[in-house]
Write a protein that holds these residues in place. Structure first.
Motif, PDB file in Angstrom:
ATOM      1  N   GLN A  36     107.578  35.890 183.123  1.00  0.00           N
ATOM      2  CA  GLN A  36     106.528  36.747 182.597  1.00  0.00           C
ATOM      3  C   GLN A  36     105.117  36.769 183.174  1.00  0.00           C
ATOM      4  O   GLN A  36     103.987  36.413 183.354  1.00  0.00           O
ATOM      5  CB  GLN A  36     106.004  35.089 181.393  1.00  0.00           C
ATOM      6  N   TYR A  57     107.024  42.094 182.014  1.00  0.00           N
ATOM      7  CA  TYR A  57     106.576  40.558 181.078  1.00  0.00           C
ATOM      8  C   TYR A  57     107.585  40.300 180.293  1.00  0.00           C
ATOM      9  O   TYR A  57     108.489  39.354 181.230  1.00  0.00           O
ATOM     10  CB  TYR A  57     105.358  41.150 180.215  1.00  0.00           C
ATOM     11  N   ARG A  58     108.190  40.386 178.732  1.00  0.00           N
ATOM     12  CA  ARG A  58     108.660  39.294 178.750  1.00  0.00           C
ATOM     13  C   ARG A  58     110.446  39.564 178.751  1.00  0.00           C
ATOM     14  O   ARG A  58     110.758  40.888 178.374  1.00  0.00           O
ATOM     15  CB  ARG A  58     108.782  39.587 177.261  1.00  0.00           C
ATOM     16  N   ASP A  82     110.145  39.905 184.499  1.00  0.00           N
ATOM     17  CA  ASP A  82     110.417  38.093 185.690  1.00  0.00           C
ATOM     18  C   ASP A  82     110.235  39.773 187.150  1.00  0.00           C
ATOM     19  O   ASP A  82     110.499  38.875 187.169  1.00  0.00           O
ATOM     20  CB  ASP A  82     111.760  37.578 185.961  1.00  0.00           C
ATOM     21  N   GLY A  88     104.485  31.995 182.473  1.00  0.00           N
ATOM     22  CA  GLY A  88     106.040  31.140 182.735  1.00  0.00           C
ATOM     23  C   GLY A  88     106.047  30.306 183.735  1.00  0.00           C
ATOM     24  O   GLY A  88     106.227  29.011 183.195  1.00  0.00           O
ATOM     25  N   HIS A 118     101.737  39.183 184.124  1.00  0.00           N
ATOM     26  CA  HIS A 118     101.334  39.441 183.169  1.00  0.00           C
ATOM     27  C   HIS A 118     100.414  40.568 183.897  1.00  0.00           C
ATOM     28  O   HIS A 118      99.652  41.912 184.422  1.00  0.00           O
ATOM     29  CB  HIS A 118     101.118  39.027 181.700  1.00  0.00           C
ATOM     30  N   HIS A 138      98.184  34.571 181.557  1.00  0.00           N
ATOM     31  CA  HIS A 138      97.343  35.981 181.306  1.00  0.00           C
ATOM     32  C   HIS A 138      97.348  36.746 182.036  1.00  0.00           C
ATOM     33  O   HIS A 138      97.878  37.926 182.261  1.00  0.00           O
ATOM     34  CB  HIS A 138      97.335  36.152 179.689  1.00  0.00           C
TER      35      HIS A 138
END
Length: 330
Positions: free
Chosen positions: A106, A79-80, A83, A125, A108, A151
């Motif tokens: 990002q 995630y953070r 990618d 993102g 998820h 999300h």
């Protein structure tokens, strides 16, 4: 075991405290796969013995995990600043490939598409849904969600409809996957994150963190069919395969609550004090729950109907996304 029985709307609601349990559950077979956010890796656990079979690297900040029905492949989102997707060959206990999603950062939420050769992934993102062939690593297409902060994702059984929880847009997007287009954006209470849908895609369950509620909505007109209250952070929503029970871990209140899916009646709850319950997955019997305890580096195993904690497994730091494979590797 400490047990408290209290009344709720004239019905008996069972609330159980989590005792000190360190034993491996009896009678389970196969492999448990757990993404450890704090360690940037994945634990592969033999369910029969509790042995860690392998610890494999992921990308940065792994979050959600899905496992194919045959147990052979597991796909996790990084995630953070990750990618990417990590594809695990479960049978070989190896990382098969890492799929670059830097064009759709990002990533998820992740689910398998029908046929189980592709996954559908949220990109927070780019505010898109991305369909990826996890064998070739090819990004086949992407679909705009029409709202910021997409999300998590839910999917109808036939894969024709998808629904995203848009954390920054306080909404749920309704997506025609076959046509690759967004049909509608439905307003929901603030801070939506957790989401699931029944097989037909006619009921969408969404948890709203800011207001501490779970809403069951009609995706066609946005009508609220039912609303469950009293949450602090309804982290995930799990519908059993037979669509009888709904399991909701409340990460801040450190409790797991179980509801009747049809009526919305709360059937009971289990406290995991100091555990930080987050990720959930089901064993093959559709009644045994795997629950990642993010603050303790453990996975608890619970019987959904009795609320009994059957045992625990030691995993890595900050466990979150979790999945079950029927493959026996030892």
């Amino acid at each position: 075991m400490r047990m408290l029985v209290c009344a709720l709307s004239g019905l008996g609601l069972l609330t159980l405290m989590h005792p000190a349990v360190a034993e491996v559950p009896e009678g389970l077979t196969g492999t448990l796969i757990v993404l450890n956010k704090a360690d940037n890796d994945a634990s592969f656990i033999d369910l029969a013995t509790g042995e860690t079979l392998a610890t494999l690297p992921t990308g940065n900040n792994p979050h959600e995990l899905i496992v194919t029905d045959d147990g052979r492949w597991a796909i996790g989102t990084n995630y953070r600043s990750g990618d990417s997707l990590t594809v695990f060959d479960v049978q070989s206990l190896a990382v098969a490939r890492t799929i670059d999603l830097s064009e759709h950062p990002q990533p998820h939420g992740v689910l398998l598409m029908p046929g189980q050769e592709q996954v559908i992934v949220t990109s927070e993102g780019s505010n898109r849904l991305v369909v990826v062939d996890f064998h070739s690593g090819e990004i086949e297409r992407s679909i705009e969600t029409g709202a910021p902060g997409s999300h998590m994702v839910a999917l109808s059984e036939d894969g024709s409809m998808a629904f995203t929880a848009n954390t920054q847009g306080d909404s749920v997007s309704v997506i025609d996957v076959a046509a690759s287009r967004m049909l509608n954006v439905v307003d929901v209470p603030a801070g939506p994150e957790a989401i699931t849908a029944n097989r037909s895609g006619t009921d969408v369950w969404v948890g709203s963190n800011d207001e501490g509620v779970v809403s069951v909505i009609d995706p066609e007109d946005g009508a609220v069919r039912r609303r469950l209250t009293g949450f602090s952070w309804p982290y995930r929503i799990l519908l059993t395969n037979d669509e009888r029970y709904v399991v909701i871990p409340d990460a801040r209140s450190e409790v797991v609550r179980v509801f009747d899916a049809e009526s919305g009646e709360e059937l009971g709850s289990r406290e995991f004090s100091g555990g930080g319950p987050q990720g959930v997955a089901l064993y093959s019997d559709d009644r045994t729950l795997f629950l990642s305890l993010s603050r303790q580096g453990k996975v608890a195993v619970m019987d959904i109907e009795s609320m009994e904690v059957l045992g625990e497994y030691e995993v890595g730091g900050g466990p979150d996304g979790i999945g079950y494979s029927e493959l026996r590797l030892r």
